[in-house]
Scaffold this motif. Structure first.
Motif, PDB file in Angstrom:
ATOM      1  N   UNK A 191       0.009   4.175  -4.334  1.00  0.00           N
ATOM      2  CA  UNK A 191       1.453   4.378  -4.452  1.00  0.00           C
ATOM      3  C   UNK A 191       1.928   3.772  -5.760  1.00  0.00           C
ATOM      4  N   UNK A 192       2.703   4.555  -6.495  1.00  0.00           N
ATOM      5  CA  UNK A 192       3.296   4.100  -7.749  1.00  0.00           C
ATOM      6  C   UNK A 192       4.741   4.575  -7.796  1.00  0.00           C
ATOM      7  N   UNK A 193       5.661   3.640  -8.021  1.00  0.00           N
ATOM      8  CA  UNK A 193       7.083   3.972  -8.159  1.00  0.00           C
ATOM      9  C   UNK A 193       7.606   4.752  -6.956  1.00  0.00           C
ATOM     10  N   UNK A 194       7.114   4.401  -5.768  1.00  0.00           N
ATOM     11  CA  UNK A 194       7.583   5.061  -4.562  1.00  0.00           C
ATOM     12  C   UNK A 194       6.944   6.406  -4.284  1.00  0.00           C
ATOM     13  N   UNK A 195       6.016   6.838  -5.125  1.00  0.00           N
ATOM     14  CA  UNK A 195       5.348   8.135  -4.948  1.00  0.00           C
ATOM     15  C   UNK A 195       3.884   7.907  -4.582  1.00  0.00           C
ATOM     16  N   UNK A 196       3.379   8.711  -3.641  1.00  0.00           N
ATOM     17  CA  UNK A 196       1.971   8.624  -3.248  1.00  0.00           C
ATOM     18  C   UNK A 196       1.144   9.596  -4.073  1.00  0.00           C
ATOM     19  N   UNK A 197       0.090   9.093  -4.662  1.00  0.00           N
ATOM     20  CA  UNK A 197      -0.871   9.912  -5.403  1.00  0.00           C
ATOM     21  C   UNK A 197      -2.197   9.882  -4.647  1.00  0.00           C
ATOM     22  N   UNK A 198      -2.879  11.031  -4.618  1.00  0.00           N
ATOM     23  CA  UNK A 198      -4.212  11.096  -4.008  1.00  0.00           C
ATOM     24  C   UNK A 198      -5.212  11.640  -5.024  1.00  0.00           C
ATOM     25  N   UNK A 199      -6.373  10.996  -5.082  1.00  0.00           N
ATOM     26  CA  UNK A 199      -7.448  11.410  -5.979  1.00  0.00           C
ATOM     27  C   UNK A 199      -8.666  11.800  -5.137  1.00  0.00           C
ATOM     28  N   UNK A 200      -9.120  13.040  -5.281  1.00  0.00           N
ATOM     29  CA  UNK A 200     -10.327  13.544  -4.622  1.00  0.00           C
ATOM     30  C   UNK A 200     -11.468  13.477  -5.644  1.00  0.00           C
ATOM     31  N   UNK A 201     -12.618  12.952  -5.242  1.00  0.00           N
ATOM     32  CA  UNK A 201     -13.730  12.830  -6.197  1.00  0.00           C
ATOM     33  C   UNK A 201     -15.062  12.849  -5.454  1.00  0.00           C
ATOM     34  N   UNK A 202     -16.152  13.015  -6.223  1.00  0.00           N
ATOM     35  CA  UNK A 202     -17.507  13.026  -5.670  1.00  0.00           C
ATOM     36  C   UNK A 202     -18.393  11.969  -6.335  1.00  0.00           C
TER      37      UNK A 202
END
Length: 856
Positions: free
Chosen positions: A216-227
Motif C-alpha cells: 500500500x502506498x498513499x492509500x492505494x493498493x498495488x499488486x505485483x505478480x512475478x515468477x
C-alpha cells in the motif's frame, strides 16, 4: 480475377458485391464504417484455460452494441471458420460468413438500436503467449482478433466483463478488479468487474503460476505478480518497484489534474517479455529482467527501471484514458509517455544530471534510424492495421520526445501542461488525433505550432548543420555561421533553437541561436579571439547531423576531456561519433581519444556511452587484423578501468565492456576463472544472468571445454524460466557449424518463434562478427522471412530481427546480399524496405570504409 471476386460466388447469404467484402486485416475504410455506426459497445467474455497448453481455449462472448440502422455487421476473427462454434443474434441462430479474417452478419439479422451477438468459439493461440505454467495476452496493435471475435480497432472503445476458468493453483489478473473466485474439482472460476471504456489492444488478462506481492502506498493498493524464485532478489527489489509506481501515479495526478482513472493497479513481471512493458489499464505487463535487478545493476539499469515504470504508468492517462483514433497516431501516446517519464524520474534521482540523461537516452537511438536511408516520418500514413506494427521504433520512442521538448519550449512549460490538461479532459475515455492536440495548442499559441509540426512531425530525416568558421589575419573571428541543408533534397527547413558552445582560451561561452532558415550567423561572436572549438549543440538541445569544422575535430580528438561541463562533453562525443560514421573521423583516432579521455571522465552516464561507442568501434569499424592487434592493449585498459571504478555500478559497466570484447588468451583465461568462481572481482557481485552471459561469451570464442562450460551453466541455472531461455539459445553458441545451421533453420518455424527475445538472442550469436565468415549464408534466408515476421510477430520484432541478422557483418559481400535482396523484391512494402535499409546502414558504411570510400 481477384480472390475477393471469387469469394462472392460462395457467399450467397450476403449477396453483396465483391467490393463490399472486407480485405484482410483492418482496412481504414472498414474501421471508419464501423466507427460511424456502432455505439455503446460492451463485451461479456468468458475463457476456459485448460491445464495443457496443447488444448484449445474455449471461449464464449456476448457483444452488445447499438446501431444507427439495421445493417451488416463485420466482426474480426483471424481464425478458420471451424473455430466458430455458434453464433446467435438476439436469441436466434444467425446466418454468417467467414471471409478474410472477418465474420459477416447480414443486415437482415440486425436492427436499429440495441443488438446482442452471442458467439461460442475456440480462441487462437497467436496472441495468447501460452507456456506450460502461464499465459498472457498481448493484443497490440490489432491482435485481439486472433483470440476472440471483436471490432479490433482503437476507435471502438468498449467496456469488458471477463470470466476466466483456470487451474486451481494458478493466479489471474485482468483490467478489472477481481470480484469473486470459486474453486471446484481442481479449477477456479474467477470473475472480474466491468472495465471503463478500452480499445481492444488494451484489453488483457494473465493467468498462471505466479507469486503475488502486495503493498500500500498513499492509500492505494498495488499488486505485483512475478515468477522469480530467488527470494533475496525479490526482497532486494520489491519496495523500490512499488515506490516507483506510487511516485509516478502521484506525479501524474498532479500534472494532469485527473485522478488515476482505472481503480485497481496490478502489474505482472513476465520472463523474457517481448517489450520493456505494455500499458494494459489496471494490469501493466513488464519484462521481468528490467524490474528485478541484480546486485551488479548499473546506474543506467536503475534509471531504465524508473523510466519504464514511469512510461507505462503515464500511459494510464496518455493512450489509455485518451486513445488515438487510428494507429497512424500511435506515436502520440508513446511520445507523451516517454516525455512524462523523463519528468517523473528526475525527482527520484536527484543526484543525476537529467538533461544529460535525456540527451544520452534519446539522441543516439534516434540517430541510429534517422541517419539512414530507412528513416521515416514521426507521423505516417496507415491504410491497414496489419501494417501498424511497423510504425514502432526509435523514431517514435526517441526522436519524438526530442521534438516534444521543442514543442514545450514553443508553448512554455505551463502552457504545455495546461494544453495537455485540456486535451485529456476534453477527450477522456474517447479518441483523439494529433491534429486535435495541435489545434488546442495552436489556439493558445497562434501561428507557432502548426507550421512547426509540418516540418518535424510530417517529414522524415534530420537536418545537416555545418559549422563555418572564418578568421581574420589577426586571429580573430570574421564570421561564425551555421548552414542547414536537407540531405534528401526536399529543401525542408527544420526550425529549432541551438545553444552553440564556443570554447575560447579564457573559457567556454554559449550562444542561444534560433535557426529557422538555411543559414544563421552568430553575430556576437564576430571580433572575438579565434576559438579552440565550436560545438553547435553544446547543451544537447538541437537535433541533426552537426558537421564539425576541422579545428574543432582536432581539438576534440586531442582534448575532449578538458571540456568541463558533462552535458557539453556528451554532446561533443555524440557529434564525434556521427562525424566518424560520415568518414570525417578515423576509427583509430576515435579509439585513441576515448582511451585517453575515459580515465578522466567524472560522469558515469558519459562513461557508459563512451564504452558503448568503443565496443562498436572494436567490432564494426576495425578489420579483424586491427582487432587482433589492438586487443591486448584494449583489454588491459578495460581491466585497469574495472579495478579503478569507484562504484559497483561503474565496475559492472567496465566489466561488461571487457566481457563483450575479450579476445586474447590471457583475457579469456581470466574471464573463465571469474565464471568458474575461482576469482572474484572486488566490489562486484555476479548473479545468475551475469554468469549466463559469461558462459555464452566463452562458448562464442570457442575456449577449450566450451561445451562443458555450457552444460555446467545450464545445470547450475536454478530459475526455470532462465534455464528454458538458456537451453533455447545454447545451440546458437555451438562451435559445430551444422548445429548452428540447425539453430537457424528452426527459426523458420513459427512455433519456434514464440519467445521473441530468445530468438533475437540466438540470431545475435549466430551473426556475431566472430562467426560472420561462416554465417553469411544466413543473411538472405533471414531477410526472406521478414514479411512473415511482420505478419506473425509482435510490434518490435521485424526491426529487431533485421538488426540481429545484419549487425555482425561489414564485408562488401554481405552488403551486396542486402542490396540484391532489395532489388529482387520490388514488391516489398515501403515500411519493410525502410526496416532493411535502417538495419543495414552500419553494414553499408563499414563495407564502403573498407573499400576506401568517403562519404560527405
Amino acid at each position: 480475377m481477384s480472390p475477393s471476386a471469387l469469394l462472392v460466388f460462395v457467399l450467397p447469404a450476403l449477396a453483396v458485391a465483391a467490393v463490399d467484402l472486407p480485405d484482410h486485416g483492418i482496412p481504414d475504410a472498414l474501421a471508419a464504417e464501423r466507427a460511424a455506426s456502432i455505439r455503446s459497445l460492451r463485451y461479456e467474455l468468458s475463457f476456459r484455460i485448460p491445464n495443457s497448453k496443447t488444448e484449445a481455449l474455449r471461449g464464449t462472448e456476448i457483444v452488445r452494441f447499438e446501431l444507427n440502422a439495421a445493417q451488416r455487421v463485420v466482426l474480426d476473427f483471424e481464425q478458420k471458420r471451424d473455430r466458430i462454434l455458434s453464433i446467435k443474434v438476439g436469441q436466434q441462430p444467425a446466418d454468417f460468413d467467414s471471409v478474410n479474417g472477418h465474420i459477416l452478419i447480414p443486415a437482415a439479422a440486425t436492427r436499429a438500436g440495441q443488438n446482442a451477438i452471442a458467439i461460442e468459439f475456440l480462441a487462437g493461440d497467436e496472441s495468447l503467449n501460452r507456456n506450460d505454467e502461464y499465459l498472457y495476452t498481448l493484443f497490440v496493435p490489432s491482435r485481439a482478433r486472433y483470440a476472440f471475435p471483436c471490432f479490433d480497432q482503437p476507435s471502438l472503445k468498449a467496456r469488458y466483463s471477463l470470466t476466466l476458468e483456470i487451474p486451481a493453483t494458478w493466479q489471474a489478473t485482468a483490467n478489472g478488479a477481481e470480484t469473486s473466485r470459486e474453486t471446484v474439482n481442481g479449477h477456479s472460476t474467477v470473475r472480474f468487474a466491468e472495465t471503463m471504456a478500452l480499445p481492444t489492444y488494451l484489453f488483457a488478462f494473465v493467468a498462471g503460476k505466479f507469486q503475488v506481492e502486495t503493498a500500500e502506498r498513499n492509500g492505494r493498493t498495488f499488486r505485483m505478480f512475478h515468477r522469480e524464485t530467488d527470494e533475496a532478489k525479490v526482497a532486494r527489489n520489491r519496495d523500490a518497484i512499488f515506490d516507483l509506481h506510487a511516485r509516478a501515479v502521484a506525479w501524474l495526478e498532479r500534472y494532469t489534474d485527473i485522478p488515476y482513472p482505472w481503480g485497481k493497479f496490478d502489474f505482472v513481471l513476465i520472463p523474457s517479455f517481448q517489450f520493456g512493458g505494455m500499458e494494459h489499464a489496471g494490469a501493466i505487463l513488464y519484462n521481468a529482467s528490467s524490474l528485478m535487478l541484480d546486485p551488479s545493476a548499473t546506474q543506467n539499469q536503475l534509471l531504465n527501471r524508473a523510466s519504464v515504470i514511469s512510461h507505462e504508468t503515464s500511459h494510464m492517462w496518455f493512450g489509455d484514458l485518451v486513445t488515438m483514433l487510428w494507429f497512424n497516431d500511435v506515436w502520440m501516446k508513446e511520445v507523451m509517455a516517454n516525455f512524462m517519464a523523463a519528468k517523473i524520474v528526475n525527482p527520484s534521482f536527484p543526484e543525476i544530471n537529467h538533461d544529460l540523461r535525456f540527451l544520452l537516452t534519446h539522441y543516439p537511438a534516434a540517430y541510429e534510424v534517422d541517419r539512414t536511408a530507412g528513416s521515416n516520418p514521426i507521423r505516417q500514413k496507415l491504410e491497414n492495421l496489419d501494417d501498424a506494427g511497423s510504425l514502432y521504433g526509435a523514431i517514435i520512442y526517441d526522436k519524438a520526445p526530442i521534438v516534444m521538448r521543442q514543442l514545450e519550449m514553443i508553448t512554455g512549460e505551463s502552457g504545455f501542461r495546461n494544453g495537455m490538461r485540456e486535451y485529456l479532459k476534453r477527450y477522456a475515455f474517447g479518441n483523439a488525433t494529433w491534429l486535435d492536440l495541435v489545434n488546442i495548442l495552436e489556439a493558445r499559441n497562434p501561428g507557432k505550432v502548426a507550421a512547426w509540426s509540418r516540418a518535424w512531425v510530417e517529414q522524415r530525416g534530420r537536418p545537416d548543420i555545418a559549422t563555418e568558421l572564418r578568421t581574420r589575419s589577426d586571429g580573430k573571428i570574421e564570421s561564425l555561421m551555421l548552414r542547414q541543408r536537407d540531405l534528401l533534397g526536399r529543401n525542408v527547413i527544420w526550425p529549432q533553437r541551438l545553444h552553440v558552445t564556443v570554447g575560447f582560451s579564457d573559457g567556454p561561452e554559449t550562444f542561444d541561436l534560433p535557426i529557422g532558415s538555411p543559414s544563421v550567423t552568430v553575430k556576437t561572436a564576430k571580433g572575438r579571439q579565434a576559438p579552440l572549438y565550436v560545438i553547435p549543440n553544446g547543451s544537447g538541445l538541437g537535433y541533426g547531423l552537426f558537421e564539425l569544422d576541422p579545428a574543432t575535430l582536432r581539438y576534440l580528438l586531442g582534448h575532449i576531456e578538458e571540456i568541463s561541463d558533462p552535458l557539453t562533453r556528451a554532446s561533443a562525443w555524440i557529434d564525434l561519433w556521427e562525424n566518424l560514421l560520415e568518414a570525417r573521423v578515423e576509427p583509430v583516432e576515435f579509439m585513441d581519444a576515448s582511451m585517453r579521455a575515459l580515465p578522466h571522465e567524472t560522469d558515469e552516464q558519459n562513461t557508459q556511452r563512451i564504452l558503448t561507442y568503443l565496443v562498436r568501434v572494436f567490432w564494426h569499424e576495425f578489420r579483424p587484423e586491427q582487432r587482433t592487434a589492438r586487443a591486448p592493449e584494449f583489454e588491459g585498459f578495460l581491466r585497469h578501468g574495472l579495478a579503478g571504478a569507484r562504484t559497483a555500478s561503474l565496475k559492472s559497466t567496465w566489466f561488461s565492456a571487457f566481457r563483450d570484447v575479450v579476445l586474447t588468451h590471457d583475457g579469456l583465461v581470466w574471464l573463465e576463472r571469474v565464471w568458474r568462481r575461482d576469482e572474484k572481482v572486488e566490489g562486484l557481485t555476479f548473479a545468475e544472468n551475469d554468469e549466463i552471459d559469461m558462459a555464452f561469451n566463452l562458448a562464442l570464442r570457442e575456449v577449450p571445454g566450451w561445451q562443458q562450460i555450457l552444460d555446467t551453466q545450464r545445470d547450475r541455472t536454478q530459475n526455470p524460466d532462465r534455464r528454458a531461455r538458456f537451453e533455447f539459445v545454447m545451440p546458437a553458441l555451438s562451435a559445430v557449424p551444422v548445429v548452428r545451421e540447425h539453430a537457424f533453420a528452426r527459426l523458420r518455424d513459427l512455433d519456434n518463434r514464440g519467445h521473441e527475445p530468445w530468438v533475437l538472442e540466438s540470431l545475435r550469436y549466430l551473426n556475431h562478427p566472430l562467426r560472420a565468415p561462416g554465417s553469411q549464408r544466413f543473411v538472405t534466408p533471414a531477410l526472406d522471412l521478414l514479411p512473415e515476421i511482420q505478419r506473425t510477430g509482435d510490434i518490435f520484432f521485424p526491426k529487431r530481427w533485421a538488426d540481429s541478422t545484419l549487425y555482425g557483418y561489414g564485408s562488401s559481400e554481405a552488403a551486396a546480399m542486402v542490396r540484391t535482396y532489395l532489388a529482387d523484391h520490388p514488391e516489398l512494402p515501403q515500411r519493410i524496405r525502410w526496416v532493411v535499409l535502417s538495419a543495414a546502414d552500419d553494414l553499408f558504411r563499414t563495407s564502403e570504409r573498407g573499400q576506401g570510400a568517403t562519404r560527405h
